[in-house]
Motif scaffolding. Structure first.
Motif, mmCIF file in Angstrom:
data_model
loop_
_atom_site.group_PDB
_atom_site.id
_atom_site.type_symbol
_atom_site.label_atom_id
_atom_site.label_comp_id
_atom_site.label_asym_id
_atom_site.label_seq_id
_atom_site.Cartn_x
_atom_site.Cartn_y
_atom_site.Cartn_z
ATOM 1 N N ASN A 23 45.640 32.711 39.260
ATOM 2 C CA ASN A 23 45.352 32.397 37.856
ATOM 3 C C ASN A 23 44.318 31.293 37.697
ATOM 4 O O ASN A 23 44.158 30.734 36.609
ATOM 5 C CB ASN A 23 46.654 31.992 37.144
ATOM 6 C CG ASN A 23 47.647 33.134 37.075
ATOM 7 O OD1 ASN A 23 47.264 34.285 36.867
ATOM 8 N ND2 ASN A 23 48.929 32.838 37.265
ATOM 9 N N ALA A 24 43.625 30.950 38.792
ATOM 10 C CA ALA A 24 42.631 29.873 38.734
ATOM 11 C C ALA A 24 41.458 30.260 37.834
ATOM 12 O O ALA A 24 41.095 31.440 37.729
ATOM 13 C CB ALA A 24 42.125 29.558 40.138
ATOM 14 N N SER A 25 40.845 29.257 37.230
ATOM 15 C CA SER A 25 39.689 29.466 36.359
ATOM 16 C C SER A 25 38.476 29.904 37.178
ATOM 17 O O SER A 25 38.073 29.205 38.116
ATOM 18 C CB SER A 25 39.370 28.162 35.609
ATOM 19 O OG SER A 25 38.096 28.227 35.014
ATOM 20 N N LEU B 283 38.456 18.267 45.423
ATOM 21 C CA LEU B 283 39.885 18.154 45.167
ATOM 22 C C LEU B 283 40.163 18.068 43.663
ATOM 23 O O LEU B 283 41.112 18.672 43.156
ATOM 24 C CB LEU B 283 40.444 16.924 45.893
ATOM 25 C CG LEU B 283 41.965 16.779 45.943
ATOM 26 C CD1 LEU B 283 42.633 18.054 46.449
ATOM 27 C CD2 LEU B 283 42.352 15.596 46.827
ATOM 28 N N TYR B 284 39.291 17.344 42.973
ATOM 29 C CA TYR B 284 39.441 17.210 41.511
ATOM 30 C C TYR B 284 39.221 18.564 40.821
ATOM 31 O O TYR B 284 39.977 18.966 39.937
ATOM 32 C CB TYR B 284 38.437 16.178 41.002
ATOM 33 C CG TYR B 284 38.660 15.757 39.566
ATOM 34 C CD1 TYR B 284 39.518 14.696 39.255
ATOM 35 C CD2 TYR B 284 38.004 16.399 38.516
ATOM 36 C CE1 TYR B 284 39.727 14.301 37.939
ATOM 37 C CE2 TYR B 284 38.203 16.021 37.192
ATOM 38 C CZ TYR B 284 39.058 14.972 36.921
ATOM 39 O OH TYR B 284 39.263 14.583 35.616
ATOM 40 N N ILE B 285 38.185 19.286 41.265
ATOM 41 C CA ILE B 285 37.901 20.613 40.701
ATOM 42 C C ILE B 285 39.052 21.573 40.968
ATOM 43 O O ILE B 285 39.405 22.395 40.111
ATOM 44 C CB ILE B 285 36.583 21.167 41.280
ATOM 45 C CG1 ILE B 285 35.379 20.427 40.668
ATOM 46 C CG2 ILE B 285 36.449 22.662 41.031
ATOM 47 C CD1 ILE B 285 34.055 20.799 41.282
ATOM 48 N N ALA B 286 39.658 21.472 42.159
ATOM 49 C CA ALA B 286 40.794 22.342 42.482
ATOM 50 C C ALA B 286 41.937 22.115 41.498
ATOM 51 O O ALA B 286 42.603 23.072 41.066
ATOM 52 C CB ALA B 286 41.261 22.077 43.914
ATOM 53 N N MET B 287 42.153 20.848 41.119
ATOM 54 C CA MET B 287 43.200 20.544 40.131
ATOM 55 C C MET B 287 42.870 21.175 38.775
ATOM 56 O O MET B 287 43.713 21.811 38.137
ATOM 57 C CB MET B 287 43.345 19.023 39.962
ATOM 58 C CG MET B 287 43.791 18.275 41.200
ATOM 59 S SD MET B 287 43.758 16.481 40.897
ATOM 60 C CE MET B 287 44.039 15.858 42.544
ATOM 61 N N VAL B 288 41.614 21.003 38.352
ATOM 62 C CA VAL B 288 41.187 21.531 37.046
ATOM 63 C C VAL B 288 41.221 23.060 37.058
ATOM 64 O O VAL B 288 41.685 23.694 36.100
ATOM 65 C CB VAL B 288 39.770 21.030 36.699
ATOM 66 C CG1 VAL B 288 39.284 21.654 35.396
ATOM 67 C CG2 VAL B 288 39.755 19.503 36.587
ATOM 68 N N ALA B 289 40.719 23.663 38.149
ATOM 69 C CA ALA B 289 40.644 25.126 38.238
ATOM 70 C C ALA B 289 42.018 25.780 38.132
ATOM 71 O O ALA B 289 42.148 26.884 37.602
ATOM 72 C CB ALA B 289 39.975 25.525 39.546
ATOM 73 N N LEU B 290 43.034 25.092 38.623
ATOM 74 C CA LEU B 290 44.382 25.650 38.609
ATOM 75 C C LEU B 290 45.170 25.282 37.357
ATOM 76 O O LEU B 290 46.345 25.616 37.224
ATOM 77 C CB LEU B 290 45.143 25.202 39.859
ATOM 78 C CG LEU B 290 44.562 25.728 41.190
ATOM 79 C CD1 LEU B 290 45.270 25.102 42.369
ATOM 80 C CD2 LEU B 290 44.656 27.241 41.260
ATOM 81 N N GLY B 291 44.502 24.555 36.424
ATOM 82 C CA GLY B 291 45.126 24.255 35.137
ATOM 83 C C GLY B 291 46.064 23.079 35.141
ATOM 84 O O GLY B 291 46.889 22.939 34.227
ATOM 85 N N PHE B 292 45.948 22.184 36.146
ATOM 86 C CA PHE B 292 46.808 21.010 36.190
ATOM 87 C C PHE B 292 46.089 19.812 35.584
ATOM 88 O O PHE B 292 44.847 19.786 35.507
ATOM 89 C CB PHE B 292 47.212 20.680 37.633
ATOM 90 C CG PHE B 292 47.844 21.832 38.355
ATOM 91 C CD1 PHE B 292 48.839 22.589 37.731
ATOM 92 C CD2 PHE B 292 47.452 22.175 39.638
ATOM 93 C CE1 PHE B 292 49.416 23.653 38.394
ATOM 94 C CE2 PHE B 292 48.027 23.231 40.299
ATOM 95 C CZ PHE B 292 49.015 23.992 39.674
ATOM 96 N N SER B 293 46.835 18.817 35.185
ATOM 97 C CA SER B 293 46.237 17.584 34.663
ATOM 98 C C SER B 293 45.574 16.855 35.824
ATOM 99 O O SER B 293 46.270 16.397 36.748
ATOM 100 C CB SER B 293 47.308 16.692 34.031
ATOM 101 O OG SER B 293 47.899 17.341 32.927
ATOM 102 N N PRO B 294 44.243 16.755 35.827
ATOM 103 C CA PRO B 294 43.564 16.162 36.977
ATOM 104 C C PRO B 294 43.780 14.649 37.050
ATOM 105 O O PRO B 294 43.903 13.981 36.034
ATOM 106 C CB PRO B 294 42.092 16.487 36.726
ATOM 107 C CG PRO B 294 41.994 16.610 35.242
ATOM 108 C CD PRO B 294 43.294 17.179 34.778
ATOM 109 N N SER B 295 43.845 14.135 38.254
ATOM 110 C CA SER B 295 44.014 12.697 38.487
ATOM 111 C C SER B 295 42.962 12.259 39.500
ATOM 112 O O SER B 295 42.981 12.698 40.652
ATOM 113 C CB SER B 295 45.414 12.396 39.024
ATOM 114 O OG SER B 295 45.481 11.071 39.528
#
Length: 875
Positions: free
Chosen positions: A63-65, A251-263
């Motif tokens: 479901n990644a962007s 790593l940040y893009i991976a968080m965003v791509a998967l729909g998680f709140s990036p940190s």
């Protein structure tokens, strides 16, 4: 009592087989094997522990962007470009130059092979230098630029990490994740500082490095004396820091791509810790270790288990798999020998991962329903177990394939075959089965590359050990399960359950329906897992341990060899070719032979084959190459004359200059002239003290042998040396008795020095073997006895005398990196000063120097040659 008896037998075996020596000589491969098994073990634990979560990861990643995944791929391309720029600047910094295209290729190829090499990225820095050398860049410059590249790569991690950690401290957002990262960075910083300080002050670590790697002083010296462009150096650092930012960005893009709140903080700390694990990981480029460490750090920042694993896997796709696939594509474009060795290993590695992920992800329900109508559910479950087990062993076996082991090849065929059948019978996964079939085909096509045999004796021990351990552990675990109180597992075990759970836990499969209820139950299961892990690990090592053929002496071969020497001998080394430390290989025509010793998986041949003509020599080499292939050996030829190199070049072998042999022309030798003044003075002083020489013809009397034996023992003790063989002899009472011996005695008839004259098959040439003296012998005694040897040989009709070999000397212009290292070590490293002293001693007699070479087949062999030659000279 039984345990003590087994232990005694085990240690008795190692004493009989010189176990201490075995462990010492093979400590490197043992350490690598243990660390490999450790990291793979962590991977097994991770897979079992996170089994249910991993099944959900596939859906999360699916479901990644698309936009952000594409952005990550673009950033991966930028990552490759920055790595190439870093290489480009590294060469510029040392006043050298490579093109940007060469830099890209260098990074991608080295990054690819680093996956399969112990120590990964560090080991890969010595590969793929030939194309750059053809452009005029010296090998030493390539290696210095590579070291600079590697050092800055570690330095930039520290540069990025420290400000990030300080920021976290001041912002008050320090969690356990930051503390783990801080500990890792602090440890790495202290290690680098300690290494730098020790090298600068020439401390203990510096001396330790030189003790085990004397040629390392080449790098230190040249780095001190070759100017590094500071501007370009800072440019390397700049590019390297950008690479760290790209990693954090991935790593940040991976968080965003998967729909998680990036940190951003989690991205920084997760990346830093993963890079630390990448640096220290000895195998498979951090595979398993990075996934676990990064997932763990992300969990500390509040990510759920499934989310942390999904983010980690997507990050690794950007940073690991994309560059790896680009590197693989380069090898596919240019098929060569190296590819024939690497490609099957890479395919096995990929198949291992496919097996594991295929089992851990949900099967296609339609196919599974069809399969359930054809075979029992228990067979489907068994297929899953076989596939995942094969996958784990494929990961390990992929590295051992690089060694060219025939056993590893058979293992690969077996595991790939299991994978083909297993994928079809677990869920009709024909796609995965097709990949496994492609691996089988690639293995069959490259079968000839895998001919190194494994140690059958050790294999037998490994199999027996596993069988005994299986029996012991099964008895222990079956009885344990059967008699355990119900409170430990809430199960009243019967015999069949006890056997099933025992086998599942011994083979590390685990039992999902077996839940320990207290610490005793957990420790009981852990004890079974540990026993299974250790015994299976030893079995793997035993099966891949290289085989060494025994030195079988065949008397008829020595008779043939001596006959051929009398007919065709042409060398001062021919005498040692029938020494009792050699194995004789006679050609099919019985008109040529060569002499060799087997060390590890190398057949070390002394000089050339003895034959009537060059054609006979060539044919003998071809036949011996076939023999070596059939017996899992790699051949090297030691001290080959320069004039014979053309024969080996026609056979596509390579050469390395190793030193020179000095030959004195007796027809022109004289003690007259200014150049010989020091020699005349030394001889005169010896004569003035009442010393004289005596020539003793064979057979030598027992009394004299006792005297020279005393001299020999005193010389060995005082110099701290031990007897060496292969290209020279040792003190052998029976041999010396049949040879001419020249002694130097004082006025009381005490022998203070001696040498023995040995047969020399070169026309008109004479030579000697041992030359030894007592501690109280006067200075110049060796000059004195050699001049007497010259007089004796001249009286026997000899026109020249061979003074023997001067190792490492005679390199006027070093072209290759090994030659550069050899020249530097010879001239500047104290450890090798005796070689220079030996050359200077022989130089006094004005000999003509003849170049000698080492002949080998593959560059990979050259890395092991120093160890092999060090062993081959030992009695």
């Amino acid at each position: 009592m039984k345990t003590v008896t087994i232990s005694n037998k085990f240690f008795s075996f190692f004493k009989e087989r010189k176990g201490t020596s075995f462990l010492h000589e093979n400590d490197k491969i043992i350490r690598q094997f243990v660390l490999t098994i450790f990291f793979i073990g962590i991977g097994i634990w991770f897979i079992k522990h996170e089994h249910s979560e991993l099944r959900e990861v596939k859906n999360v990643i699916a479901n990644a962007s698309g936009f952000w995944v594409f952005s990550g791929i673009i950033l991966a391309v930028i990552y490759i470009v920055l790595q190439a720029l870093m290489y480009f600047a590294s060469f510029k910094a040392i006043q050298s130059h490579i093109s940007f295209k060469q830099a890209v290729v260098l990074f991608l190829k080295r990054n690819f092979v680093s996956v399969f090499l112990p120590a990964g990225g560090i080991s890969s820095l010595v590969f793929f230098t030939k194309p750059i050398e053809k452009e005029g860049v010296k090998p030493t410059q390539i290696h210095f630029a590579s070291i600079l590249y590697g050092f800055v790569g570690i330095l930039s991690v520290i540069i990025v990490a420290i400000p990030a950690l300080i920021y976290s401290f001041f912002e008050g957002i320090v969690g356990s994740g930051e503390w783990y990262a801080f500990g890792a960075i602090a440890g790495l910083s202290l290690l680098i500082f300690f290494i730098y300080s020790s090298i600068l002050k020439k401390g203990k670590l510096y001396r330790l490095i030189l003790k085990f790697f004397p040629s390392a002083e080449v790098f230190i010296y040249d780095l001190q004396n070759n100017k590094i462009d500071k501007k370009k150096f800072f440019q390397i650092v700049f590019y390297s820091i950008l690479i760290e930012f790209v990693g954090i960005g991935h790593l940040y893009i991976a968080m965003v791509a998967l729909g998680f709140s990036p940190s951003l903080s989690a991205a920084v700390m997760g990346y830093i810790v993963s890079v630390i694990f990448l640096i220290v990981s000895p195998f498979l480029r951090g595979l398993g270790a990075i996934e676990i460490s990064m997932s763990f750090i992300l969990i500390q920042f509040g990510f759920k288990n499934v989310d942390a694993i999904a983010v980690t896997f997507l990050y690794r796709f950007f940073e690991f798999w994309i560059p790896l696939l680009f590197g693989a594509s380069l090898f596919l474009v240019n098929v060569n020998k190296l590819l024939l060795r690497i490609a099957p290993s890479f395919l096995l590695f990929a198949l291992g991962l496919i097996n594991i992920f295929s089992v851990l992800t949900p099967a296609i329900s339609e196919r599974l329903h069809v399969l359930e109508n054809l075979i029992p559910i228990s067979a489907i479950k068994a297929s899953n177990i076989f596939v995942i087990t094969a996958g784990i062993f494929l990961l390990v076996n992929s590295a051992f394939m690089l060694k060219g082991l025939r056993t590893a090849w058979w293992f690969a065929i077996f595991l790939s075959g299991v994978s083909v059948v297993g994928h079809l019978t677990k869920a009709i996964d024909y796609e995965e089965a097709l990949v496994a079939l492609i691996v089988v085909v690639s293995l069959l096509l490259t079968k000839k590359e895998y001919y190194i045999k494994s140690n059958s004796h050790l294999q037998s021990i490994g199999l027996k050990t596993v069988l005994v351990s299986i029996a012991a552990v099964l008895i222990y675990s079956v009885l344990g399960f059967y008699f355990l109180d119900k409170k430990h597992f809430d199960i009243d075990f019967h015999w069949l359950q006890s056997i099933r759970y025992a086998l599942q836990n011994y083979f590390l499969i685990g039992s999902s329906d077996l839940v320990p209820l207290d610490s005793f139950a957990r420790h009981f299961l852990l004890s079974i897992n540990i026993c299974g892990f250790l015994s299976l690990g030893f079995l793997i090592y035993a099966l891949i341990r290289p085989y060494t053929i025994k030195n079988e002496v065949v008397e008829d071969d020595f008779v043939t060899a001596n006959s051929l020497l009398n007919q065709y001998g042409t060398s001062a080394l021919d005498y040692f070719k029938t020494y009792d430390d050699k194995i004789i290989f006679v050609s099919k025509s019985k008109r040529a032979f060569l002499a060799y010793r087997v060390i590890e998986n190398f057949a070390v041949v002394l000089e050339n084959p003895v034959a009537e003509s060059d054609a006979g020599i060539k044919q003998c080499i071809l036949e011996f190459d076939t023999y070596c292939y059939e017996n899992g050996l790699r051949s090297i030829y030691y001290r080959v004359p320069e004039e014979d190199l053309k024969i080996y070049f026609l056979l596509r072998k390579k050469s390395l200059f190793i030193g020179q042999e000095g030959v004195v022309d007796l027809s022109t030798f004289t003690l007259e002239g200014g150049a010989k003044k020091s020699l005349r003075n030394a001889i005169s002083k010896v004569k003035e003290k009442g010393y004289k020489t005596s020539v003793h013809a064979a057979p030598i009397k027992e009394g004299l042998l006792q005297k020279i034996k005393s001299v020999s023992d005193e010389w060995l003790t005082s110099t701290g040396k031990s007897e060496i063989i292969f290209s020279q002899g040792m003190f052998n009472w029976d041999e010396l008795k049949q040879q001419t011996v020249i002694t130097v005695e004082n006025s009381e008839e005490k022998v203070v020095a001696f040498l023995n004259v040995i047969p020399d098959y070169a026309k008109g040439e004479g030579t000697y073997d041992l030359i030894r003296k007592t501690n109280d012998a006067p200075n110049g005694i060796m000059d004195f006895i050699l001049v007497e040897l010259f007089t004796y040989l001249k009286s026997k009709g000899c026109t020249s005398v061979n003074l023997g070999f001067a190792a490492m000397s005679g390199i006027e212009e070093a072209h290759t990196f090994p030659e550069k290292s050899m020249k530097f070590a010879y001239e500047r490293i104290h450890f090798f000063s005796h070689y220079k002293g030996l050359r200077d001693f022989k130089e006094k007699f004005s000999p003509v120097w003849h170049n000698k070479y080492l002949i080998y087949t593959h560059d990979y062999d050259l890395l092991q040659v120093p160890i092999v030659l060090n062993k081959v000279i030992k009695p």
